[in-house]
Write an enzyme that holds these catalytic residues in place. Structure first.
Site, PDB file in Angstrom:
ATOM      1  N   GLU A 135       1.082  -4.233  -6.810  1.00 49.07           N
ATOM      2  CA  GLU A 135       2.246  -3.886  -7.757  1.00 49.07           C
ATOM      3  C   GLU A 135       3.622  -4.526  -7.445  1.00 49.07           C
ATOM      4  OE1 GLU A 135       3.496   0.155  -8.349  1.00 49.07           O
ATOM      5  OE2 GLU A 135       1.528   0.899  -8.231  1.00 49.07           O
ATOM      6  N   GLU A 140       0.009   4.330  -2.747  1.00 49.57           N
ATOM      7  CA  GLU A 140       1.398   4.600  -2.092  1.00 49.57           C
ATOM      8  C   GLU A 140       1.207   5.702  -1.417  1.00 49.57           C
ATOM      9  OE1 GLU A 140       4.391   4.235  -5.053  1.00 49.57           O
ATOM     10  OE2 GLU A 140       4.155   2.016  -5.251  1.00 49.57           O
TER      11      GLU A 140
END
Length: 513
Positions: A292, A173
């Site tokens: 995710e 991320e």
């Protein structure tokens, strides 16, 4: 009574079912590792401290590949801290989750645990506070056979044979301002490219995942993927996607249609990756790693397991409870539809990891010195991991609609399907998003002749309970799968009725029609 008609055809398939689609995620966060998969002294712990009850549930879940060690955690993690004699490993502050990390569990322990669980390893590297040198060194430590300082150090630390980890994430991320070492797309794209090159010099057979957008609402979404892949297209194999969904302000209708957003997210990233391919005149295709995803109640809660409450205490503790969401029937139905979306896009989504495995927004819960149990969301994942085999069938659906504030009109019935030609089975995974009415479903199986109904199960609210019912220590495992009655197969037709707010699986014997 709502209605839906589904058509599948033996000759219209999307691709092989990717086994890595049924992945999970273990992060050094909350109680996922400590008192989750690892708890020395627990009555169910083996000689390495691994909880055997959690291992058995992991096998039952059917997880195929586990991402480790993060997550936000990895962007401040030194992998060297988790190897070597346990009593010499340093205790560190983990800024991502405001906890004390003991490093009692590290790379060797995770490899050993993965062997016992029968799962592939997906290792993430730190591109937040570290860079190219650390990236190539961990690959050498893990994968080089021997005769170098780092590979010999691995042997000294108890593992003479290389780990042969094939799947690696280039950070986590990095588009997010919350990330330790957050970078612009230009900064990350160049770093990912150079780290990937250095890692492949050590082991040319590894597969690499570049960070995509943390969610489709990020202000840089689309532009981020375009920039990163323009730099790193030749060096990587996958680009990642992350997405979490929750019910907002009692809007169950929009929440139940969350897979509409997942469809959009996947198809947008595919379009962007293919545009970069065309512009750069590349031959290979970049596939997707949805590494995710889950239901996660990120907003609107003020319980002690929320990160902001932990930070407010000013205390640094070992493995505190963090986001231990208890999942309901509604959440399970949404998870089932998210799995359908992933499967329907299995031609390009080759990896997916539900976050996380134990305790932290997880299908499995455990208590310190206590039992482990299945949450409601365990069941759609486990059934699909077990039964989705062979080829993914294209599903054409004509369903009654319902209105949502977020997504407009959405299908009341959601479906995915697979054909296991070797064993003569078709599996259908179905959800009824309707809160009040059952749904009559007809399925036309073109090119097939139906045989026996080998399995027909449904997840719905237990008798006398509402859609918020879930599983916990007090209630036990009250939400789960039960027989779905009234399923009729004849010729090339299948008929069934889905209860209101339910997720179901039907497995049929078939022959070529």
């Amino acid at each position: 009574m709502s209605r839906a008609r589904i058509s599948i055809d033996r000759d219209f398939t999307i691709g092989e079912v990717p086994r890595r689609l049924f992945g999970s995620f273990v992060e050094h966060m909350g109680r996922c590792v400590y008192t989750g998969i690892y708890e020395p002294g627990h009555p169910e712990a083996d000689d390495q401290g691994f909880r055997k009850d959690v291992l058995e549930l992991t096998k039952e879940l059917g997880a195929t590949v586990i991402r480790y060690p993060g997550g936000n955690f990895v962007s401040g993690y030194n992998w060297e801290d988790g190897v070597g004699p346990m009593d010499q490993r340093p205790r560190r502050l983990d800024g991502a989750w405001h906890t004390l990390e003991t490093n009692a569990f590290g790379l060797h322990e995770f490899v050993d645990w993965s062997h016992k669980a029968g799962t592939e390893i997906m290792e993430a590297i730190n591109l937040g506070t570290r860079g190219v040198d650390a990236a190539r060194e961990i690959v050498e430590y893990a994968n080089h056979p021997g005769g170098t300082y780092l590979s010999d150090l691995r042997a000294k630390n108890g593992s003479k044979e290389p780990f042969n980890i094939k799947l690696w994430c280039l950070g986590n991320e990095m588009d997010g301002p919350w990330q330790i070492g957050h970078k612009t797309a230009e900064e990350y794209g160049r770093l990912a490219q150079e780290a990937a090159k250095a890692m492949r010099y050590v082991d040319p057979d590894i597969e690499l995942v570049a960070c995509g957008s943390s969610n489709s609402a990020m202000p840089t979404f689309g532009a981020w993927e375009q920039t990163v892949l323009t730099h790193a297209y030749n060096e990587v194999d996958y680009v990642s996607l992350h997405a979490y969904y929750q019910e907002h302000d009692g809007d169950a209708a929009s929440f139940l249609a969350s897979a509409v957003n997942m469809d959009y997210f996947i198809e947008s990233v595919v379009a962007t990756a293919d545009a970069v391919r065309a512009k750069g005149k590349h031959k290979k295709r970049i596939n997707l790693s949805f590494d995710e995803w889950n239901v996660w109640y990120q907003r609107g809660r003020n319980t002690e397991d929320q990160l902001h409450r932990i930070q407010e205490t000013g205390q640094w503790r070992e493995h505190p409870r963090i986001i231990e969401d208890e999942y309901s029937v509604t959440d399970a139905v949404v998870v089932g539809t998210l799995l359908n979306s992933l499967l329907r896009h299995g031609d390009r989504v080759k990896i997916a990891n539900q976050a996380q495995l134990v305790n932290v927004i997880a299908p499995i819960r455990s208590e310190e010195n206590g039992p482990a149990w299945r949450q409601s969301i365990f069941y759609p994942f486990a059934r699909m991991a077990e039964l989705a085999k062979g080829r993914i069938l294209h599903t054409a659906i004509s369903s009654d609609k319902y209105g949502t504030a977020t997504f407009g009109d959405a299908d009341l019935v959601d479906v995915s399907a697979t054909w296991d030609e070797e064993n003569g089975r078709v599996a259908l995974f179905l959800a009824n998003r309707g809160l009040e009415e059952a749904a009559d479903v007809e399925v036309a199986l073109r090119g097939f002749e139906t045989g026996a109904v080998h399995r027909a199960e449904v997840l719905e609210a237990p008798e006398g309970k509402d859609r918020h019912a879930g599983n916990n220590l007090q209630a036990g495992e009250q939400v789960g799968m039960k027989p779905l009655n009234g399923v009729k197969a004849a010729g090339s037709e299948l008929r069934l009725s889905l209860p209101a707010l339910s997720w179901a699986v039907v497995e049929l014997g078939v022959t070529r029609g």
